[in-house]
Write an enzyme that holds these catalytic residues in place. Structure first.
Site, PDB file in Angstrom:
ATOM      1  N   LYS A  51       0.847  -1.196   0.000  1.00  0.00           N
ATOM      2  CA  LYS A  51       0.000   0.000   0.000  1.00  0.00           C
ATOM      3  C   LYS A  51       0.887   1.253   0.000  1.00  0.00           C
ATOM      4  O   LYS A  51       0.680   2.181  -0.782  1.00  0.00           O
ATOM      5  CB  LYS A  51      -0.857  -0.045   1.280  1.00  0.00           C
ATOM      6  CG  LYS A  51      -2.060   0.819   1.262  1.00  0.00           C
ATOM      7  CD  LYS A  51      -2.849   0.674   2.558  1.00  0.00           C
ATOM      8  CE  LYS A  51      -4.094  -0.151   2.415  1.00  0.00           C
ATOM      9  NZ  LYS A  51      -5.058  -0.016   3.504  1.00  0.00           N
ATOM     10  N   PHE A  80     -16.403  11.076  11.395  1.00  0.00           N
ATOM     11  CA  PHE A  80     -17.791  10.927  10.925  1.00  0.00           C
ATOM     12  C   PHE A  80     -17.896  10.928   9.408  1.00  0.00           C
ATOM     13  O   PHE A  80     -19.000  10.999   8.864  1.00  0.00           O
ATOM     14  CB  PHE A  80     -18.662  12.055  11.494  1.00  0.00           C
ATOM     15  CG  PHE A  80     -18.713  12.057  12.997  1.00  0.00           C
ATOM     16  CD1 PHE A  80     -19.502  11.144  13.685  1.00  0.00           C
ATOM     17  CD2 PHE A  80     -17.950  12.951  13.737  1.00  0.00           C
ATOM     18  CE1 PHE A  80     -19.541  11.135  15.074  1.00  0.00           C
ATOM     19  CE2 PHE A  80     -17.978  12.948  15.121  1.00  0.00           C
ATOM     20  CZ  PHE A  80     -18.777  12.037  15.797  1.00  0.00           C
ATOM     21  N   LEU A  81     -16.744  10.862   8.709  1.00  0.00           N
ATOM     22  CA  LEU A  81     -16.830  10.971   7.244  1.00  0.00           C
ATOM     23  C   LEU A  81     -17.645   9.825   6.653  1.00  0.00           C
ATOM     24  O   LEU A  81     -17.689   8.726   7.197  1.00  0.00           O
ATOM     25  CB  LEU A  81     -15.442  11.033   6.613  1.00  0.00           C
ATOM     26  CG  LEU A  81     -14.488   9.836   6.670  1.00  0.00           C
ATOM     27  CD1 LEU A  81     -14.858   8.734   5.693  1.00  0.00           C
ATOM     28  CD2 LEU A  81     -13.077  10.308   6.385  1.00  0.00           C
ATOM     29  N   ASN A  92     -23.847   6.214  14.932  1.00  0.00           N
ATOM     30  CA  ASN A  92     -23.943   5.179  13.894  1.00  0.00           C
ATOM     31  C   ASN A  92     -25.107   4.226  14.148  1.00  0.00           C
ATOM     32  O   ASN A  92     -25.803   3.820  13.216  1.00  0.00           O
ATOM     33  CB  ASN A  92     -22.629   4.395  13.794  1.00  0.00           C
ATOM     34  CG  ASN A  92     -21.690   5.022  12.773  1.00  0.00           C
ATOM     35  OD1 ASN A  92     -21.999   6.075  12.233  1.00  0.00           O
ATOM     36  ND2 ASN A  92     -20.569   4.393  12.511  1.00  0.00           N
ATOM     37  N   LEU A 121     -33.782   8.084   4.634  1.00  0.00           N
ATOM     38  CA  LEU A 121     -35.156   7.579   4.533  1.00  0.00           C
ATOM     39  C   LEU A 121     -35.372   6.878   3.192  1.00  0.00           C
ATOM     40  O   LEU A 121     -36.483   6.842   2.680  1.00  0.00           O
ATOM     41  CB  LEU A 121     -36.164   8.723   4.721  1.00  0.00           C
ATOM     42  CG  LEU A 121     -36.314   9.268   6.145  1.00  0.00           C
ATOM     43  CD1 LEU A 121     -37.348  10.388   6.182  1.00  0.00           C
ATOM     44  CD2 LEU A 121     -36.704   8.177   7.144  1.00  0.00           C
ATOM     45  N   CYS A 179     -18.850   0.108   8.572  1.00  0.00           N
ATOM     46  CA  CYS A 179     -19.134   0.736   9.877  1.00  0.00           C
ATOM     47  C   CYS A 179     -20.433   0.289  10.551  1.00  0.00           C
ATOM     48  O   CYS A 179     -20.402  -0.187  11.681  1.00  0.00           O
ATOM     49  CB  CYS A 179     -19.128   2.255   9.715  1.00  0.00           C
ATOM     50  SG  CYS A 179     -17.482   2.891   9.392  1.00  0.00           S
ATOM     51  N   ARG A 194     -16.803  -4.036   1.790  1.00  0.00           N
ATOM     52  CA  ARG A 194     -16.865  -4.674   3.105  1.00  0.00           C
ATOM     53  C   ARG A 194     -18.298  -4.657   3.622  1.00  0.00           C
ATOM     54  O   ARG A 194     -18.937  -3.618   3.643  1.00  0.00           O
ATOM     55  CB  ARG A 194     -15.926  -3.944   4.087  1.00  0.00           C
ATOM     56  CG  ARG A 194     -14.461  -4.130   3.759  1.00  0.00           C
ATOM     57  CD  ARG A 194     -13.571  -3.355   4.710  1.00  0.00           C
ATOM     58  NE  ARG A 194     -13.654  -1.919   4.499  1.00  0.00           N
ATOM     59  CZ  ARG A 194     -12.960  -1.024   5.209  1.00  0.00           C
ATOM     60  NH1 ARG A 194     -12.159  -1.428   6.171  1.00  0.00           N
ATOM     61  NH2 ARG A 194     -13.068   0.270   4.961  1.00  0.00           N
TER      62      ARG A 194
HETATM   63  N1  LIG Z   1     -14.368   3.775   6.596  1.00  0.00           N
HETATM   64  C1  LIG Z   1     -15.152   4.712   7.098  1.00  0.00           C
HETATM   65  O1  LIG Z   1     -16.000   5.291   6.404  1.00  0.00           O
HETATM   66  C2  LIG Z   1     -15.035   5.121   8.533  1.00  0.00           C
HETATM   67  C3  LIG Z   1     -15.738   6.257   8.971  1.00  0.00           C
HETATM   68  C4  LIG Z   1     -15.618   6.623  10.307  1.00  0.00           C
HETATM   69  C5  LIG Z   1     -14.836   5.884  11.159  1.00  0.00           C
HETATM   70  N2  LIG Z   1     -14.180   4.773  10.705  1.00  0.00           N
HETATM   71  C6  LIG Z   1     -13.326   4.024  11.639  1.00  0.00           C
HETATM   72  O2  LIG Z   1     -11.970   4.335  11.335  1.00  0.00           O
HETATM   73  C7  LIG Z   1     -11.154   3.175  11.552  1.00  0.00           C
HETATM   74  C8  LIG Z   1     -10.381   2.863  10.278  1.00  0.00           C
HETATM   75  O3  LIG Z   1     -11.297   2.491   9.273  1.00  0.00           O
HETATM   76  P1  LIG Z   1     -10.855   2.360   7.746  1.00  0.00           P
HETATM   77  O4  LIG Z   1     -12.092   2.092   6.981  1.00  0.00           O
HETATM   78  O5  LIG Z   1     -10.000   3.512   7.370  1.00  0.00           O
HETATM   79  O6  LIG Z   1      -9.947   1.035   7.830  1.00  0.00           O
HETATM   80  P2  LIG Z   1      -8.963   0.474   6.713  1.00  0.00           P
HETATM   81  O7  LIG Z   1      -8.944  -0.990   6.904  1.00  0.00           O
HETATM   82  O8  LIG Z   1      -9.306   1.049   5.387  1.00  0.00           O
HETATM   83  O9  LIG Z   1      -7.539   1.071   7.121  1.00  0.00           O
HETATM   84  C9  LIG Z   1      -6.866   0.715   8.295  1.00  0.00           C
HETATM   85  C10 LIG Z   1      -5.387   0.645   7.976  1.00  0.00           C
HETATM   86  O10 LIG Z   1      -4.669   0.503   9.192  1.00  0.00           O
HETATM   87  C11 LIG Z   1      -3.509  -0.239   8.905  1.00  0.00           C
HETATM   88  N3  LIG Z   1      -2.908  -0.706  10.142  1.00  0.00           N
HETATM   89  C12 LIG Z   1      -3.381  -1.604  11.029  1.00  0.00           C
HETATM   90  N4  LIG Z   1      -2.522  -1.744  12.061  1.00  0.00           N
HETATM   91  C13 LIG Z   1      -1.489  -0.904  11.812  1.00  0.00           C
HETATM   92  C14 LIG Z   1      -0.288  -0.595  12.504  1.00  0.00           C
HETATM   93  N5  LIG Z   1       0.003  -1.162  13.674  1.00  0.00           N
HETATM   94  N6  LIG Z   1       0.550   0.296  11.965  1.00  0.00           N
HETATM   95  C15 LIG Z   1       0.264   0.892  10.796  1.00  0.00           C
HETATM   96  N7  LIG Z   1      -0.855   0.643  10.087  1.00  0.00           N
HETATM   97  C16 LIG Z   1      -1.737  -0.242  10.603  1.00  0.00           C
HETATM   98  C17 LIG Z   1      -4.019  -1.345   8.005  1.00  0.00           C
HETATM   99  O11 LIG Z   1      -2.979  -1.958   7.290  1.00  0.00           O
HETATM  100  C18 LIG Z   1      -4.994  -0.557   7.108  1.00  0.00           C
HETATM  101  O12 LIG Z   1      -4.345  -0.110   5.933  1.00  0.00           O
HETATM  102  C19 LIG Z   1     -12.099   2.085  12.016  1.00  0.00           C
HETATM  103  O13 LIG Z   1     -12.137   2.060  13.415  1.00  0.00           O
HETATM  104  C20 LIG Z   1     -13.436   2.529  11.488  1.00  0.00           C
HETATM  105  O14 LIG Z   1     -14.504   2.039  12.233  1.00  0.00           O
HETATM  106  C21 LIG Z   1     -14.249   4.395   9.409  1.00  0.00           C
END
Ligand SMILES: NC(=O)c1ccc[n+]([C@@H]2O[C@H](COP(=O)([O-])OP(=O)(O)OC[C@H]3O[C@@H](n4cnc5c(N)ncnc54)[C@H](O)[C@@H]3O)[C@@H](O)[C@H]2O)c1
Length: 434
Positions: free
Chosen positions: A35, A152-153, A210, A252, A262, A329
């Site tokens: 990545k 919150f995005l 959420n 709605l 999420c 996902r």
């Molecule tokens: N995706 C969304 O729309 C969204 C919105 C709000 C909140 N969140 C929250 O944000 C968090 C991240 O979600 P996401 O969708 O971005 O996840 P994601 O899986 O897209 O990204 C997480 C990244 O973290 C990396 N990672 C894990 N452990 C690591 C470490 N020790 N060092 C470095 N990198 C590491 C993984 O390799 C991965 O690339 C989650 O808790 C999620 O619930 C997500």
């Protein structure tokens, strides 16, 4: 300010790009070398509207860097944002905190000078306490505060939402940390609401929000079921409800059930977390159960249109969990597709952005088409599962010509029923006769 972002995914990357655009020096770290290598080569690893242009701009300006080295990212940082995944535990359905705790332990070694560690990942109440303890154990001399900074995005609108958030919640029990965050978010002053709260409240706000949105979707889906049985029209009902400012017109739209990375995980995590505190969240528990059931019901609805014939060709439009993202996902489309594959040998799929991610999940069990029309060629039924804008503008006469049977099941209510029927299709949608 120097910012380190740990985890370069759907949250970390747009956040890094946005903070770099504000002039901060941002380093995004991820443990997946491929990545980071792709990002260093200028290739985006996720699809988000508007991200690419901004990404190239801030990289060119030298404001955004990528690394796999935690020490490189964290050393000298004023703020470390934790944006690693908190997926559901496969058995307990609680939030699996192993990644965030591992990241906290790793980064702790490299802290130098006062640093704010801000958790953007969605984490249960009390996780901030544990992160604080881990850092203290690993590096007793570190000077730091741990705060909650929930994200919150909305996927598909990540860039828009970064620059125009409804609110910025800062959950900090330390004045010093709060001031650092207010400095970081100064560009938003006067443009959005800042909410300064305690860390535990902040952690709860994210889950409570959420879960509420998931319940709102569940509610309108139940109303759609009611409309189907009673002869009312869910579009008219939703419009009438949404005009009430206490209800609001968002979320709605009836559909095949909520999904994504999420809502399913956060509703489950909230319900499990509450049980630990001896509280039963009945509404949330019902929502979870109904939503899982709904996807199976939707697949049955599709199969009934082809009378369960395993030879019938099914064309599926949409695989991402919603329009505007490549994220599959927990996508309802993927769950429904899995049900369809169980009963049909002949499924063709198309999604504008999510084909690669879908292929990673289900492999070669379906045919991957280059566009909606290739998917629909000789099909006995066309099913719309994701609300991509381009599906709203399908060329109906062309579809009619190339399909084997003119049948459309629209699980996102995207098409104009009158128009579809006028073009000679049998049309089935949600919560209304047509
Ligand atoms: N995706 C969304 O729309 C969204 C919105 C709000 C909140 N969140 C929250 O944000 C968090 C991240 O979600 P996401 O969708 O971005 O996840 P994601 O899986 O897209 O990204 C997480 C990244 O973290 C990396 N990672 C894990 N452990 C690591 C470490 N020790 N060092 C470095 N990198 C590491 C993984 O390799 C991965 O690339 C989650 O808790 C999620 O619930 C997500």
């Amino acid at each position: 300010m120097k910012i380190a972002i740990v985890g370069t995914g759907y949250v970390g990357l747009p956040t890094g790009v946005g903070l770099a655009e504000f002039g901060n020096d941002v380093v995004c770290v991820d443990k997946i070398a491929g990545k980071i290598e792709a990002l260093k080569q200028g290739q985006l690893t996720i699809y988000e509207d508007g991200l690419e242009e901004l990404f190239h701009k801030v990289v060119k300006a030298g404001k955004l860097h990528f690394t796999t080295s935690m020490s490189e990212a964290v050393s000298g940082a004023d703020v470390v944002l934790l944006a690693v995944g908190t997926p559901p535990h496969p058995v307990t359905k609680e939030a699996d905190l192993q990644y965030i705790y591992a990241a906290a332990q790793e980064l702790a070694q490299y802290l130098d000078g006062y640093t704010v560690i801000a958790t953007k990942s969605t984490v249960p109440v009390g996780t901030g306490d544990e992160i604080e303890a881990i850092i203290k154990r690993t590096n007793p001399k570190a000077d730091y505060d741990v705060i909650s900074l929930p994200e919150f995005l909305r996927e598909g609108f990540a860039v828009h939402d970064f620059f125009a958030p409804d609110r910025i919640v800062i959950g900090a029990d330390s004045e010093k940390a709060r001031n650092v965050m207010l400095k970081l978010y100064k560009p938003f002053e006067g443009k959005t609401q800042f909410l300064l709260v305690g860390r535990k409240s902040s952690e709860t706000i994210k889950y409570a929000s959420n879960a509420f949105l998931a319940m709102k979707i569940h509610y309108i889906n139940e109303m759609a079921d009611f409309c189907e049985a009673s002869g009312a029209n869910i579009s008219e009902v939703a419009r009438g409800m949404g005009l009430d400012s206490r209800i609001g017109n968002k979320f709605l739209n009836p559909g095949p059930g909520y999904g994504g990375s999420c809502f399913p995980k956060d509703t489950n995590a909230m319900a499990q977390m509450a049980k630990k505190f001896g509280v039963h969240l009945h509404l949330i528990e019902t929502t979870i159960a109904y939503n899982d059931e709904r996807k199976v019901e939707m697949a049955k609805r599709v199969l009934s249109v082809v009378n369960g014939n395993p030879e019938a060709k099914i064309a599926v439009l949409g695989l991402a969990f919603k329009g505007g993202t490549d994220d599959c996902r927990e996508s309802p489309a993927m769950d429904i597709l899995r049900e369809l594959i169980k009963c049909s040998h002949n499924v063709s799929v198309y999604d504008p952005k999510a084909m690669d991610n879908a292929h990673r999940l289900i492999g070669d069990s379906v045919n991957y088409a280059a566009d909606a029309y290739e998917a629909a060629k000789n099909a006995d039924i066309l099913v719309i599962l994701t609300e991509w804008e381009e599906f709203r503008h399908l060329d109906l006469p062309k579809l009619k010509e190339i399909m084997n049977k003119p049948k459309i099941v629209d699980l996102r209510n995207m098409l104009g029923a009158e128009e579809v029927c006028k073009n000679g299709f049998e049309y089935c949608c949600i919560g209304r006769k047509h």
